[in-house]
Design a protein around this motif. Structure first.
Motif, mmCIF file in Angstrom:
data_model
loop_
_atom_site.group_PDB
_atom_site.id
_atom_site.type_symbol
_atom_site.label_atom_id
_atom_site.label_comp_id
_atom_site.label_asym_id
_atom_site.label_seq_id
_atom_site.Cartn_x
_atom_site.Cartn_y
_atom_site.Cartn_z
ATOM 1 N N LEU A 224 0.828 -1.198 0.000
ATOM 2 C CA LEU A 224 0.000 0.000 0.000
ATOM 3 C C LEU A 224 0.866 1.254 0.000
ATOM 4 C CD1 LEU A 224 -2.780 1.446 0.301
ATOM 5 C CD2 LEU A 224 -2.508 1.199 2.798
ATOM 6 N N ILE A 225 0.520 2.204 -0.880
ATOM 7 C CA ILE A 225 1.116 3.550 -0.887
ATOM 8 C C ILE A 225 -0.030 4.535 -0.754
ATOM 9 C CG2 ILE A 225 2.462 5.243 -2.175
ATOM 10 C CD1 ILE A 225 3.687 2.921 -3.751
ATOM 11 N N THR A 226 0.089 5.477 0.192
ATOM 12 C CA THR A 226 -0.985 6.446 0.398
ATOM 13 C C THR A 226 -0.405 7.790 0.810
ATOM 14 O OG1 THR A 226 -2.959 6.963 1.723
ATOM 15 C CG2 THR A 226 -1.238 5.683 2.801
ATOM 16 N N SER A 227 -1.150 8.849 0.540
ATOM 17 C CA SER A 227 -0.752 10.188 0.994
ATOM 18 C C SER A 227 -1.453 10.548 2.298
ATOM 19 C CB SER A 227 -1.098 11.236 -0.077
ATOM 20 O OG SER A 227 -2.506 11.258 -0.305
ATOM 21 N N SER A 228 -2.200 9.584 2.884
ATOM 22 C CA SER A 228 -2.958 9.834 4.109
ATOM 23 C C SER A 228 -2.345 9.071 5.280
ATOM 24 C CB SER A 228 -4.417 9.405 3.929
ATOM 25 O OG SER A 228 -5.097 9.390 5.166
ATOM 26 N N ARG A 229 -1.914 9.813 6.295
ATOM 27 C CA ARG A 229 -1.382 9.153 7.488
ATOM 28 C C ARG A 229 -2.494 8.446 8.269
ATOM 29 N NH1 ARG A 229 3.888 10.144 8.380
ATOM 30 N NH2 ARG A 229 4.833 11.961 7.376
ATOM 31 N N ALA A 230 -3.717 8.960 8.160
ATOM 32 C CA ALA A 230 -4.839 8.292 8.817
ATOM 33 C C ALA A 230 -5.064 6.906 8.221
ATOM 34 C CB ALA A 230 -6.100 9.140 8.687
ATOM 35 N N VAL A 231 -4.927 6.793 6.898
ATOM 36 C CA VAL A 231 -5.068 5.489 6.242
ATOM 37 C C VAL A 231 -3.919 4.575 6.652
ATOM 38 C CG1 VAL A 231 -5.014 4.312 4.005
ATOM 39 C CG2 VAL A 231 -6.411 6.368 4.303
ATOM 40 N N MET A 232 -2.718 5.124 6.777
ATOM 41 C CA MET A 232 -1.582 4.312 7.244
ATOM 42 C C MET A 232 -1.862 3.724 8.623
ATOM 43 S SD MET A 232 1.670 6.665 6.130
ATOM 44 C CE MET A 232 2.865 5.480 6.743
ATOM 45 N N MET A 233 -2.421 4.535 9.491
ATOM 46 C CA MET A 233 -2.761 4.073 10.839
ATOM 47 C C MET A 233 -3.792 2.949 10.784
ATOM 48 S SD MET A 233 -2.744 4.442 14.256
ATOM 49 C CE MET A 233 -2.389 6.093 14.859
ATOM 50 N N GLN A 234 -4.853 3.163 10.027
ATOM 51 C CA GLN A 234 -5.914 2.151 9.953
ATOM 52 C C GLN A 234 -5.401 0.852 9.339
ATOM 53 O OE1 GLN A 234 -8.913 2.430 11.375
ATOM 54 N NE2 GLN A 234 -8.159 4.400 12.140
ATOM 55 N N ALA A 235 -4.548 0.984 8.326
ATOM 56 C CA ALA A 235 -4.006 -0.225 7.697
ATOM 57 C C ALA A 235 -3.111 -0.996 8.667
ATOM 58 C CB ALA A 235 -3.222 0.157 6.441
ATOM 59 N N ALA A 236 -2.321 -0.263 9.457
ATOM 60 C CA ALA A 236 -1.476 -0.929 10.454
ATOM 61 C C ALA A 236 -2.328 -1.628 11.505
ATOM 62 C CB ALA A 236 -0.549 0.090 11.116
ATOM 63 N N LEU A 237 -3.371 -0.954 11.978
ATOM 64 C CA LEU A 237 -4.261 -1.558 12.984
ATOM 65 C C LEU A 237 -4.925 -2.822 12.452
ATOM 66 C CD1 LEU A 237 -5.930 1.710 14.361
ATOM 67 C CD2 LEU A 237 -4.449 0.151 15.655
ATOM 68 N N ALA A 238 -5.178 -2.825 11.119
ATOM 69 C CA ALA A 238 -5.833 -3.979 10.509
ATOM 70 C C ALA A 238 -4.861 -5.111 10.188
ATOM 71 C CB ALA A 238 -6.562 -3.545 9.239
#
Length: 308
Positions: A224-238
């Motif tokens: 995954l590559i994203t410009s959103s740190r919020a998405v990075m957080m959610q992906a890590a939690l998942a």
């Protein structure tokens, strides 16, 4: 074309005509009676006509003086009003202030000042752009910006806000149970990493670590590559992979066991956010008000304690 020096002479003439006295007009203007008399005499000589009747006891207007006074009074009143409004603007800041702010800094340094800004400066409009793009603040039409120190232009004034920043590699316990934990930063090359693209940059951000007095980077890979740190957080939690996030944003997730910090010995703090603006002799009062609010609010912030 009126010579600039004649504005002073016309103002002096209007003061004498209003006071009907050279001494009172001189006191009002803060000049000597002799200097005032010279101004009026010079004006009369340039115009080629007498404007005032002078005696030892009184001053009165000639017919030409009456005509001239009637003509110049509206202009003098207009200039006086314009100057008064300019002074009032300096005392009461108003107008639009354009601020460019990195995402992670907006909640910490801008949102907290909004109630006071609205209450104390009702005539100021804050035009806030929240964006991680590194751009030319002045060239893009902004009055100020909030960004990390390493991307501030050299010719800008920079005021430090808050404390240092520490970035940590983090993962969910489920990911570690399945894939194991990296022992060194280079081990990340064998892991699934959630990458962040800095807006405006061609490729993903390379994760930065510190060892033996120097910084080095690791160009990680992952799903995954994203410009959103919020998405990075959610992906890590998942459990999607390992993320690289600011420590302050994951403290709660650590406390409840949802995420685990990794490679902490290679992760050291670095200077955080700065409020930056162009050097200028006279700053607009509205810009000064916003800058002072942000700076004063930031001085009260306390950074979270590092994870043990």
């Amino acid at each position: 074309m009126i010579h600039p020096s004649e504005f002073g002479a016309l103002r002096a003439f209007a003061a004498v005509a209003e006071q009907r006295s050279f001494s009172r007009a001189a006191e009002q203007l803060g000049v000597s009676s002799s200097a005032l008399s010279q101004l009026i005499r010079g004006l009369e000589e340039r115009l080629g006509i007498r404007l005032l009747h002078r005696t030892t006891r009184s001053v009165s207007l000639t017919e030409a003086g009456e005509t001239l006074l009637a003509e110049i009074n509206p202009a003098i009143d207009g200039l006086t009003g314009a100057l008064a409004r300019a002074r009032d603007a300096a005392r009461r800041p108003k107008g639009t202030v354009r601020l460019h702010c990195f995402h992670a800094a907006a909640d910490s340094f801008v949102v907290p000042i909004l109630p006071q800004l609205a209450r104390d400066f009702p005539d100021i409009t804050l035009d806030l752009t929240i964006d991680d793009t590194v751009l030319d603040i002045v060239g893009s039409g902004y009055d100020a910006g909030i960004r990390i120190g390493e991307v501030i232009e050299r010719d800008m004034v920079a005021l430090r806000l808050g404390g240092d920043i520490r970035q940590l590699a983090v993962a969910a316990p489920a990911y570690i149970a399945e894939h194991g934990a990296p022992k060194t930063p280079k081990d990340l090359l064998d892991h699934r990493c959630i990458r962040w693209r800095w807006p405006g940059q061609p490729g993903p951000y390379a994760w930065e670590f510190f060892e033996q007095g120097r910084w080095f980077s690791v160009a990680v890979n992952g799903p995954l590559i994203t410009s959103s740190r919020a998405v990075m957080m959610q992906a890590a939690l998942a459990g999607v992979g390992i993320s690289f996030l600011k420590e302050e944003s994951v403290v709660d997730a650590f406390a409840r066991g949802a995420l685990v910090p990794l490679l902490q010995e290679w992760s050291v703090p670095f200077p955080g956010y700065y409020l930056c603006y162009p050097q200028q002799r006279q700053m607009a009062p509205a810009s000064r008000a916003v800058i002072d609010l942000i700076r004063n609010a930031a001085s009260d912030l306390r950074q979270p304690a590092p994870i043990a």
